[in-house]
Design an enzyme around this catalytic site. Structure first.
Site, PDB file in Angstrom:
ATOM      1  CG  ASP A  15      -2.156   0.822   1.106  1.00 16.57           C
ATOM      2  OD1 ASP A  15      -2.096   1.854   0.421  1.00 16.57           O
ATOM      3  OD2 ASP A  15      -3.192   0.465   1.693  1.00 16.57           O
ATOM      4  CG  HIS A 208      -5.674   4.684   3.752  1.00 17.67           C
ATOM      5  ND1 HIS A 208      -4.511   4.832   3.051  1.00 17.67           N
ATOM      6  CD2 HIS A 208      -6.116   3.433   3.499  1.00 17.67           C
ATOM      7  CE1 HIS A 208      -4.261   3.715   2.377  1.00 17.67           C
ATOM      8  NE2 HIS A 208      -5.221   2.838   2.636  1.00 17.67           N
ATOM      9  CB  CYS A 239      -5.785   3.577  -3.382  1.00 18.26           C
ATOM     10  SG  CYS A 239      -6.348   2.793  -4.888  1.00 18.26           S
TER      11      CYS A 239
HETATM   12  P1  HMG Z   1      -8.334  -3.995 -17.353  1.00 19.92           P
HETATM   13  O1  HMG Z   1      -7.590  -2.994 -18.186  1.00 19.92           O
HETATM   14  O2  HMG Z   1      -9.814  -3.926 -17.291  1.00 19.92           O
HETATM   15  O3  HMG Z   1      -7.862  -5.500 -17.615  1.00 19.92           O
HETATM   16  O4  HMG Z   1      -7.741  -3.870 -15.867  1.00 19.92           O
HETATM   17  P2  HMG Z   1      -7.796  -6.424 -18.865  1.00 19.92           P
HETATM   18  O5  HMG Z   1      -8.068  -7.800 -18.372  1.00 19.92           O
HETATM   19  O6  HMG Z   1      -8.593  -5.850 -20.003  1.00 19.92           O
HETATM   20  O7  HMG Z   1      -6.247  -6.336 -19.241  1.00 19.92           O
HETATM   21  C1  HMG Z   1      -5.631  -5.164 -19.755  1.00 19.92           C
HETATM   22  C2  HMG Z   1      -4.126  -5.394 -19.863  1.00 19.92           C
HETATM   23  O8  HMG Z   1      -3.574  -5.638 -18.560  1.00 19.92           O
HETATM   24  C3  HMG Z   1      -3.762  -6.614 -20.682  1.00 19.92           C
HETATM   25  O9  HMG Z   1      -2.503  -6.338 -21.286  1.00 19.92           O
HETATM   26  C4  HMG Z   1      -3.571  -7.702 -19.658  1.00 19.92           C
HETATM   27  O10 HMG Z   1      -2.681  -8.708 -20.081  1.00 19.92           O
HETATM   28  C5  HMG Z   1      -2.951  -6.921 -18.517  1.00 19.92           C
HETATM   29  P3  HMG Z   1      -2.390  -5.846 -22.826  1.00 19.92           P
HETATM   30  O11 HMG Z   1      -3.086  -6.913 -23.602  1.00 19.92           O
HETATM   31  O12 HMG Z   1      -3.102  -4.509 -22.873  1.00 19.92           O
HETATM   32  O13 HMG Z   1      -0.918  -5.768 -23.038  1.00 19.92           O
HETATM   33  N1  HMG Z   1      -3.218  -7.526 -17.216  1.00 19.92           N
HETATM   34  C6  HMG Z   1      -2.263  -7.903 -16.338  1.00 19.92           C
HETATM   35  N2  HMG Z   1      -0.926  -7.862 -16.412  1.00 19.92           N
HETATM   36  C7  HMG Z   1      -0.242  -8.357 -15.348  1.00 19.92           C
HETATM   37  N3  HMG Z   1      -0.842  -8.858 -14.233  1.00 19.92           N
HETATM   38  C8  HMG Z   1      -2.186  -8.906 -14.134  1.00 19.92           C
HETATM   39  C9  HMG Z   1      -2.944  -8.421 -15.231  1.00 19.92           C
HETATM   40  N4  HMG Z   1      -4.280  -8.342 -15.451  1.00 19.92           N
HETATM   41  C10 HMG Z   1      -4.435  -7.792 -16.662  1.00 19.92           C
HETATM   42  N5  HMG Z   1      -2.764  -9.394 -13.042  1.00 19.92           N
HETATM   43  C11 HMG Z   1      -7.144  -4.825 -13.754  1.00 19.92           C
HETATM   44  C12 HMG Z   1      -8.229  -4.680 -14.819  1.00 19.92           C
HETATM   45  C13 HMG Z   1      -7.806  -5.439 -12.539  1.00 19.92           C
HETATM   46  C14 HMG Z   1      -6.033  -5.723 -14.270  1.00 19.92           C
HETATM   47  C15 HMG Z   1      -6.570  -3.415 -13.434  1.00 19.92           C
HETATM   48  O14 HMG Z   1      -7.646  -2.551 -13.190  1.00 19.92           O
HETATM   49  C16 HMG Z   1      -5.642  -3.402 -12.261  1.00 19.92           C
HETATM   50  O15 HMG Z   1      -4.571  -3.990 -12.298  1.00 19.92           O
HETATM   51  N6  HMG Z   1      -6.014  -2.684 -11.199  1.00 19.92           N
HETATM   52  C17 HMG Z   1      -5.221  -2.642  -9.971  1.00 19.92           C
HETATM   53  C18 HMG Z   1      -5.457  -1.368  -9.239  1.00 19.92           C
HETATM   54  C19 HMG Z   1      -4.699  -1.419  -7.936  1.00 19.92           C
HETATM   55  O16 HMG Z   1      -3.747  -2.160  -7.737  1.00 19.92           O
HETATM   56  N7  HMG Z   1      -5.120  -0.552  -6.993  1.00 19.92           N
HETATM   57  C20 HMG Z   1      -4.480  -0.461  -5.698  1.00 19.92           C
HETATM   58  C21 HMG Z   1      -4.745  -1.641  -4.830  1.00 19.92           C
HETATM   59  S1  HMG Z   1      -6.316  -1.572  -4.006  1.00 19.92           S
HETATM   60  C22 HMG Z   1      -6.027  -0.574  -2.601  1.00 19.92           C
HETATM   61  O17 HMG Z   1      -5.005   0.037  -2.501  1.00 19.92           O
HETATM   62  C23 HMG Z   1      -7.045  -0.550  -1.479  1.00 19.92           C
HETATM   63  C24 HMG Z   1      -6.602  -1.363  -0.261  1.00 19.92           C
HETATM   64  O18 HMG Z   1      -5.386  -0.874   0.273  1.00 19.92           O
HETATM   65  C25 HMG Z   1      -7.697  -1.290   0.816  1.00 19.92           C
HETATM   66  C26 HMG Z   1      -8.148   0.124   1.116  1.00 19.92           C
HETATM   67  O19 HMG Z   1      -7.332   0.977   1.454  1.00 19.92           O
HETATM   68  O20 HMG Z   1      -9.364   0.346   0.997  1.00 19.92           O
HETATM   69  C27 HMG Z   1      -6.389  -2.830  -0.622  1.00 19.92           C
HETATM   70 MG    MG Z   2      -5.189   0.825   1.590  1.00 14.15          MG
END
Ligand code: HMG
Ligand code: MG
Length: 298
Positions: A15, A208, A239
């Site tokens: 995070d 947070h 985030c």
């Molecule tokens: P999308 O664009 O809808 O996904 O993203 P897609 O399936 O259409 O894929 C698009 C591209 O991403 C493709 O590549 C996939 O291969 C690639 P391209 O064909 O364009 O070259 N791809 C990946 N590559 C590597 N690893 C993967 C992966 N998946 C797809 N796993 C997706 C959807 C979920 C992937 C995207 O939105 C994403 O990665 N989001 C992550 C956001 C994130 O990490 N946010 C922070 C964490 S959450 C948080 O901080 C809150 C928390 O702390 C709790 C709180 O505080 O409340 C947990």
């Molecule tokens: Mg968080």
């Protein structure tokens, strides 16, 4: 009644570093995680196997897992958003994962480009594989006390999503105040409502500290019965898809508060303070931990 022991889930390497403007060298991430395990932390969230286009800061998750020295008894979970992430995590030797969704539709769309229902459908095959392979799964519910896009979030939505993640097989559900807007009475009421549907021993809180309410919220939730608290060394965190979110509550500050109340954490506070000060130097910014500032005379 207050507990004798609280489990701290350290989320700084994930995070914390996901929200840094610059890309932190892999060697620094590895050193951070190894320093944290030397502090006595038993659960250190190490990275995310998300899309590197969405979160370039953590694109080196494989290299981080290859580089750390895994201390026996320490859990090193990683975030996984879909099957592609699961495969990557398993190939990197990960044995504990976290899936993540939200109580707010608007935030979920911005964060993972999916509705709540769609995200849960994505998790279903991941959970099946995880269970077959003996992988522990934590589930995050974000925006439990407010959403940067939707505003207020009904407690009933938090309960519904938490219950679904638990029914799907998540061992632990972490309730995230993603933008740090919660206050103690509301935080406690939200936890109380969720614990009516998911056993308290399967719940964690993740605050947070945007509005400086996190320690008060944690105290209220401890009184309500929670025994697992997420925090981040040096108070890093946020985030990239949550407008206005600042860091997590600092692990040093939570540990200090718990120690002062006679609650065991297994953490060496002096070492944790040193680690927080070291991380702040690496990031080139002042620590957000009040305890570290007080001890370091800053
Ligand atoms: P999308 O664009 O809808 O996904 O993203 P897609 O399936 O259409 O894929 C698009 C591209 O991403 C493709 O590549 C996939 O291969 C690639 P391209 O064909 O364009 O070259 N791809 C990946 N590559 C590597 N690893 C993967 C992966 N998946 C797809 N796993 C997706 C959807 C979920 C992937 C995207 O939105 C994403 O990665 N989001 C992550 C956001 C994130 O990490 N946010 C922070 C964490 S959450 C948080 O901080 C809150 C928390 O702390 C709790 C709180 O505080 O409340 C947990
Ligand atoms: Mg968080």
């Amino acid at each position: 009644m207050l507990p004798n022991h609280v489990r701290i889930v350290e989320v700084g390497a994930r995070d914390g570093l996901q929200n840094e403007k610059t890309i932190i060298p892999t060697s620094v991430k590895i050193e951070l995680i190894d320093r944290l395990s030397a502090c006595g932390l038993e659960c250190i969230e190490a990275s995310s196997f998300v899309s590197p286009k969405w979160v370039p800061q953590l694109a080196d998750a494989e290299a981080v897992f290859a580089g750390i020295t895994r201390k026996p008894g320490v859990d090193y979970p990683a975030l996984v958003p879909n099957m592609q992430g699961y495969e990557r995590a398993r190939a990197a030797g990960v044995t504990s994962i976290a899936v993540f969704t939200a109580a707010s539709e608007a935030f979920n769309q911005k964060n993972i480009n999916a509705s709540i229902d769609e995200s849960i459908e994505r998790f279903r095959p991941v959970m099946e594989r995880a269970h077959t392979e003996g992988v522990r799964v934590r589930g995050y519910v974000s925006t439990v006390l407010g959403c940067p896009y939707q505003g207020a979030v009904p407690v009933s939505d938090v309960v519904r999503v938490s219950k679904r993640l638990h029914a799907l097989g998540c061992d632990e559900i972490s309730l995230g105040d993603t933008i740090g807007v919660g206050t103690p009475v509301k935080a406690r009421a939200m936890l109380h409502a969720v614990s009516g549907e998911v056993p308290m021993k399967a719940l964690a809180v993740h605050f947070h500290d945007t509005y400086d309410q996190a320690l008060a919220n944690i105290y209220a939730c401890l009184e309500e019965g929670v025994r697992v608290v997420d925090s981040s060394v040096s108070g890093t965190g946020g985030c990239p898809y949550a407008k206005g979110a600042t860091g997590n509550v600092a692990s040093e500050d939570v540990t200090y508060m718990l120690q002062g109340m006679g609650i065991e954490t297994g953490i060496d506070l002096d070492k944790l303070i040193e680690t927080g000060a070291w991380l702040a130097r690496q990031l080139g910014k002042p620590t957000s931990s009040r305890v570290t500032r007080a001890r370091m005379g800053e």
